[in-house]
Enzyme design. Structure first.
Site, mmCIF file in Angstrom:
data_model
loop_
_atom_site.group_PDB
_atom_site.id
_atom_site.type_symbol
_atom_site.label_atom_id
_atom_site.label_comp_id
_atom_site.label_asym_id
_atom_site.label_seq_id
_atom_site.Cartn_x
_atom_site.Cartn_y
_atom_site.Cartn_z
ATOM 1 N N HIS A 227 30.013 -2.854 -16.146
ATOM 2 C CA HIS A 227 30.474 -2.463 -14.810
ATOM 3 C C HIS A 227 29.259 -2.060 -13.971
ATOM 4 O O HIS A 227 28.316 -1.454 -14.488
ATOM 5 C CB HIS A 227 31.453 -1.285 -14.936
ATOM 6 C CG HIS A 227 32.156 -0.988 -13.653
ATOM 7 N ND1 HIS A 227 31.564 -0.322 -12.612
ATOM 8 C CD2 HIS A 227 33.417 -1.304 -13.232
ATOM 9 C CE1 HIS A 227 32.419 -0.232 -11.602
ATOM 10 N NE2 HIS A 227 33.550 -0.817 -11.954
ATOM 11 N N ARG A 270 32.867 -5.605 -11.371
ATOM 12 C CA ARG A 270 32.914 -6.263 -12.682
ATOM 13 C C ARG A 270 33.633 -7.606 -12.535
ATOM 14 O O ARG A 270 34.303 -7.845 -11.521
ATOM 15 C CB ARG A 270 33.608 -5.392 -13.711
ATOM 16 C CG ARG A 270 34.900 -4.779 -13.235
ATOM 17 C CD ARG A 270 35.513 -3.887 -14.285
ATOM 18 N NE ARG A 270 36.442 -2.951 -13.691
ATOM 19 C CZ ARG A 270 37.457 -2.412 -14.316
ATOM 20 N NH1 ARG A 270 37.702 -2.728 -15.577
ATOM 21 N NH2 ARG A 270 38.250 -1.559 -13.716
ATOM 22 N N LYS A 273 37.121 -8.854 -10.537
ATOM 23 C CA LYS A 273 37.656 -7.781 -9.707
ATOM 24 C C LYS A 273 37.222 -7.994 -8.248
ATOM 25 O O LYS A 273 36.501 -8.917 -7.928
ATOM 26 C CB LYS A 273 37.206 -6.406 -10.229
ATOM 27 C CG LYS A 273 37.656 -6.095 -11.638
ATOM 28 C CD LYS A 273 39.170 -5.973 -11.829
ATOM 29 C CE LYS A 273 39.880 -4.939 -11.031
ATOM 30 N NZ LYS A 273 40.081 -3.655 -11.689
ATOM 31 N N ASP A 276 33.979 -4.423 -3.227
ATOM 32 C CA ASP A 276 34.162 -3.051 -2.742
ATOM 33 C C ASP A 276 32.807 -2.610 -2.178
ATOM 34 O O ASP A 276 31.762 -2.823 -2.815
ATOM 35 C CB ASP A 276 34.587 -2.177 -3.938
ATOM 36 C CG ASP A 276 34.700 -0.692 -3.617
ATOM 37 O OD1 ASP A 276 34.110 -0.234 -2.626
ATOM 38 O OD2 ASP A 276 35.369 0.015 -4.402
ATOM 39 N N CYS A 278 31.233 0.110 -2.022
ATOM 40 C CA CYS A 278 30.361 1.032 -2.767
ATOM 41 C C CYS A 278 29.451 0.282 -3.738
ATOM 42 O O CYS A 278 28.364 0.762 -4.076
ATOM 43 C CB CYS A 278 31.168 2.109 -3.488
ATOM 44 S SG CYS A 278 32.211 1.522 -4.828
ATOM 45 N N TYR A 279 29.865 -0.913 -4.176
ATOM 46 C CA TYR A 279 29.019 -1.671 -5.103
ATOM 47 C C TYR A 279 27.791 -2.260 -4.405
ATOM 48 O O TYR A 279 26.907 -2.800 -5.066
ATOM 49 C CB TYR A 279 29.823 -2.767 -5.822
ATOM 50 C CG TYR A 279 30.964 -2.182 -6.632
ATOM 51 C CD1 TYR A 279 30.740 -1.093 -7.469
ATOM 52 C CD2 TYR A 279 32.257 -2.675 -6.532
ATOM 53 C CE1 TYR A 279 31.780 -0.522 -8.189
ATOM 54 C CE2 TYR A 279 33.304 -2.115 -7.246
ATOM 55 C CZ TYR A 279 33.054 -1.032 -8.074
ATOM 56 O OH TYR A 279 34.079 -0.465 -8.781
ATOM 57 N N ASP A 331 35.722 1.015 1.558
ATOM 58 C CA ASP A 331 35.687 0.078 0.434
ATOM 59 C C ASP A 331 35.881 -1.363 0.946
ATOM 60 O O ASP A 331 35.078 -2.260 0.715
ATOM 61 C CB ASP A 331 36.792 0.565 -0.523
ATOM 62 C CG ASP A 331 37.368 -0.432 -1.489
ATOM 63 O OD1 ASP A 331 37.084 -1.614 -1.373
ATOM 64 O OD2 ASP A 331 38.125 -0.001 -2.378
ATOM 65 N N ASP A 338 35.697 7.492 3.540
ATOM 66 C CA ASP A 338 35.441 8.718 2.770
ATOM 67 C C ASP A 338 33.930 8.842 2.590
ATOM 68 O O ASP A 338 33.183 7.892 2.840
ATOM 69 C CB ASP A 338 36.171 8.692 1.410
ATOM 70 C CG ASP A 338 35.798 7.487 0.579
ATOM 71 O OD1 ASP A 338 34.622 7.379 0.209
ATOM 72 O OD2 ASP A 338 36.666 6.623 0.306
ATOM 73 N N HIS A 341 32.221 6.359 -0.054
ATOM 74 C CA HIS A 341 31.941 4.995 0.407
ATOM 75 C C HIS A 341 30.925 4.979 1.540
ATOM 76 O O HIS A 341 30.127 4.046 1.658
ATOM 77 C CB HIS A 341 33.243 4.277 0.781
ATOM 78 C CG HIS A 341 34.001 3.855 -0.434
ATOM 79 N ND1 HIS A 341 34.998 4.625 -0.981
ATOM 80 C CD2 HIS A 341 33.853 2.771 -1.252
ATOM 81 C CE1 HIS A 341 35.449 4.030 -2.076
ATOM 82 N NE2 HIS A 341 34.770 2.910 -2.266
HETATM 83 C C1 LIG Z 1 25.798 8.723 -11.379
HETATM 84 C C2 LIG Z 1 27.223 8.437 -11.566
HETATM 85 C C3 LIG Z 1 28.119 9.564 -11.843
HETATM 86 C C4 LIG Z 1 27.638 7.161 -11.493
HETATM 87 C C5 LIG Z 1 29.018 6.675 -11.493
HETATM 88 C C6 LIG Z 1 28.990 5.199 -11.633
HETATM 89 C C7 LIG Z 1 30.304 4.538 -11.371
HETATM 90 C C8 LIG Z 1 30.690 4.245 -9.960
HETATM 91 C C9 LIG Z 1 31.066 4.141 -12.383
HETATM 92 C C10 LIG Z 1 32.312 3.394 -12.162
HETATM 93 C C11 LIG Z 1 33.256 3.552 -13.296
HETATM 94 C C12 LIG Z 1 34.409 2.543 -13.301
HETATM 95 C C13 LIG Z 1 34.704 1.859 -14.575
HETATM 96 C C14 LIG Z 1 35.094 2.290 -12.223
HETATM 97 C C15 LIG Z 1 36.219 1.298 -12.184
HETATM 98 O O1 LIG Z 1 37.036 1.651 -11.186
HETATM 99 P P1 LIG Z 1 38.169 0.665 -10.657
HETATM 100 O O2 LIG Z 1 38.864 -0.014 -11.786
HETATM 101 O O3 LIG Z 1 39.010 1.457 -9.719
HETATM 102 O O4 LIG Z 1 37.313 -0.320 -9.785
HETATM 103 P P2 LIG Z 1 36.972 -1.883 -9.975
HETATM 104 O O5 LIG Z 1 38.247 -2.636 -9.884
HETATM 105 O O6 LIG Z 1 36.092 -2.159 -8.802
HETATM 106 O O7 LIG Z 1 36.259 -2.036 -11.280
HETATM 107 ZN ZN LIG Z 2 34.415 1.820 -4.075
#
Ligand SMILES: CC(C)=CCC/C(C)=C/CC/C(C)=C/COP(=O)(O)OP(=O)(O)O
Ligand SMILES: [Zn+2]
Length: 422
Positions: A227, A270, A273, A276, A278-279, A331, A338, A341
């Site tokens: 991820h 990932r 998916k 977003d 934030c990525y 996002d 927020d 983001h």
């Molecule tokens: C320094 C620090 C604390 C870093 C954090 C890093 C971070 C953002 C990790 C994400 C964890 C994760 C598996 C999210 C999936 O969310 P989702 O299933 O809602 O999102 P998706 O569909 O985009 O994977």
């Molecule tokens: Zn996000």
């Protein structure tokens, strides 16, 4: 769907097909694509440059910052995070806090710090590595002596020892989960505040390497799914540990370039998916680090002037799909703004605007030149100037030695102390 400068590179770097997604998700993708399409369709050759609504975002952040010490009910255990997201977004927008704002934040974060070391999610809460990372970053961004002095470094090192596991990993809090965020938060604060010792991190890089998955990205813990959030933690931590040579960089690069989506230009977190905002940082922030590593391995042409992702397409996604009309960033279209983001979209936009490696600096600012953001330090995700000032300040202080260590490490630590003293 891409503007003229976007297409060539996307085809060069992205070799995987489009994800399989549900019809509900398809609607969300289409909203983004429509926003980009409409922009280019309606503006044609006289394209009005996409504008970053700087003043709106500043007003949104400043207003929220005023109420931060009271906390938001649903984020009561993340209050140092809210502070960090806001002050970092503001620094990228080149806004300095007033003396009163800075003093209020320092005072609040001091109340989150525990006598046993580390910071909790709010005053009176147990220390946790995530708010500790956020608090240290926020204080480094404020960057005054008072802010630096607010960090009890000796106790911070003790807290890191308390979180340290026999395998060299770190748990997030006492009795809490062990994952790659812990390793990253621990090494990030240790390096930034100069409490790092080889002894404390001797096994950490090997533990992190157990998280590089068959896909090439990193997972939260060994054997899990790769991820972007965890991959950033893994790569940044390995680099801060000076152990990046352990990483399988070709596999990571292949995984990372394929996370930028052809339609929207933004990154997914990932495989299969949705994009977003934030990525933009969690994935986009990998590229400056990867560039440095690959240059060291002679795998990248030294005269390159572009990161290995489509920088302009990412900026288009952020400018056209992620700005909320009332300020703050999101996002994806249809979502509310927020601080999280807003912070990570702007961090990603900064990476996408600036190529900076060795002596080469090349700006690729999409839209009006006033869209340009301040430079971000990709390992800590604070401004480059904040990172340089903080490390200069703390490197003049002695490294605390809160655990007596046995023979193999003692020479090393002595020599570190000598280096710091000279
Ligand atoms: C320094 C620090 C604390 C870093 C954090 C890093 C971070 C953002 C990790 C994400 C964890 C994760 C598996 C999210 C999936 O969310 P989702 O299933 O809602 O999102 P998706 O569909 O985009 O994977
Ligand atoms: Zn996000």
């Amino acid at each position: 769907m891409w503007c003229k400068h976007s297409k060539a590179n996307s085809e060069r770097f992205c070799d995987e097909g489009v994800s399989t997604i549900t019809s509900d998700e398809q609607v969300r993708v289409e909203k983004s694509v429509a926003a980009i399409f409409n922009y280019f369709l309606n503006t044609g050759n006289d394209a009005k440059e996409p504008v970053l609504h700087r003043e709106r975002h500043i007003a949104y952040l400043k207003k929220g910052l005023k109420h931060l010490p009271e906390g938001f009910v649903s984020l009561d255990a993340s209050r140092p995070w809210l502070v960090y997201w806001a002050v970092h977004a503001l620094e990228l927008l080149d806004v300095r806090l007033t003396n009163d704002e800075a003093a209020g934040i320092i005072d609040f974060l001091k109340h989150c710090q525990n006598p046993e070391g580390g910071f909790g999610g709010g005053p009176g809460q147990y220390s946790h590595l995530a708010p500790t990372y956020a608090a240290v970053n926020a204080l480094a961004i404020i960057g005054t002596k008072e802010a630096y002095d607010a960090i009890n470094r000796e106790k911070l090192q003790e807290f890191l020892w308390d979180m340290h596991t026999d395998e060299g990993a770190f748990r997030m809090h006492e009795g809490g989960e062990v994952d790659i965020r812990g390793a990253y938060c621990a090494i990030s604060v240790a390096r930034l505040t100069n409490v790092y010792t080889d002894h404390q991190f001797s096994e950490t890089a090997h533990w992190i390497m157990r998280c590089q998955s068959y896909e090439g990205g990193f997972s939260g813990a060994p054997g899990m799914e790769a991820h972007g959030g965890y991959t950033f933690c893994g790569l940044a931590a390995l680099t801060l540990l000076h152990a990046h040579h352990l990483c399988h960089t070709p596999a990571l690069l292949r995984w990372a370039v394929n996370r930028q989506m052809r339609f929207e230009g933004g990154f997914q977190g990932r495989t299969n998916k949705l994009v977003d905002g934030c990525y933009s940082f969690w994935q986009g922030g990998l590229f400056p680090i990867l560039h440095t590593l690959l240059t060291q391995e002679d795998a990248v042409n030294m005269s390159a002037e572009h990161w290995m992702f489509q920088q302009e397409a990412l900026q288009e996604y952020l400018l056209l799909c992620c700005q909320h009309s009332r300020g703050g960033l999101v996002d994806k279209p249809g979502k509310g703004p927020d601080f999280y983001h807003t912070c990570y979209t702007l961090s990603g936009m900064s990476v996408a605007q600036h190529f900076s490696a060795a002596s080469i600096h090349k700006k690729s600012v999409v839209g009006h030149p006033s869209n340009e953001l301040m430079l971000v330090h990709p390992l800590y995700n604070i401004g480059v100037e904040s990172a340089v000032s903080a490390t200069q300040h703390f490197n003049n202080l002695l490294v605390p030695q809160t655990r007596i260590c046995s023979a193999p490490y003692s020479n090393n630590i002595n020599s570190q102390q000598e280096q710091v003293q000279t």
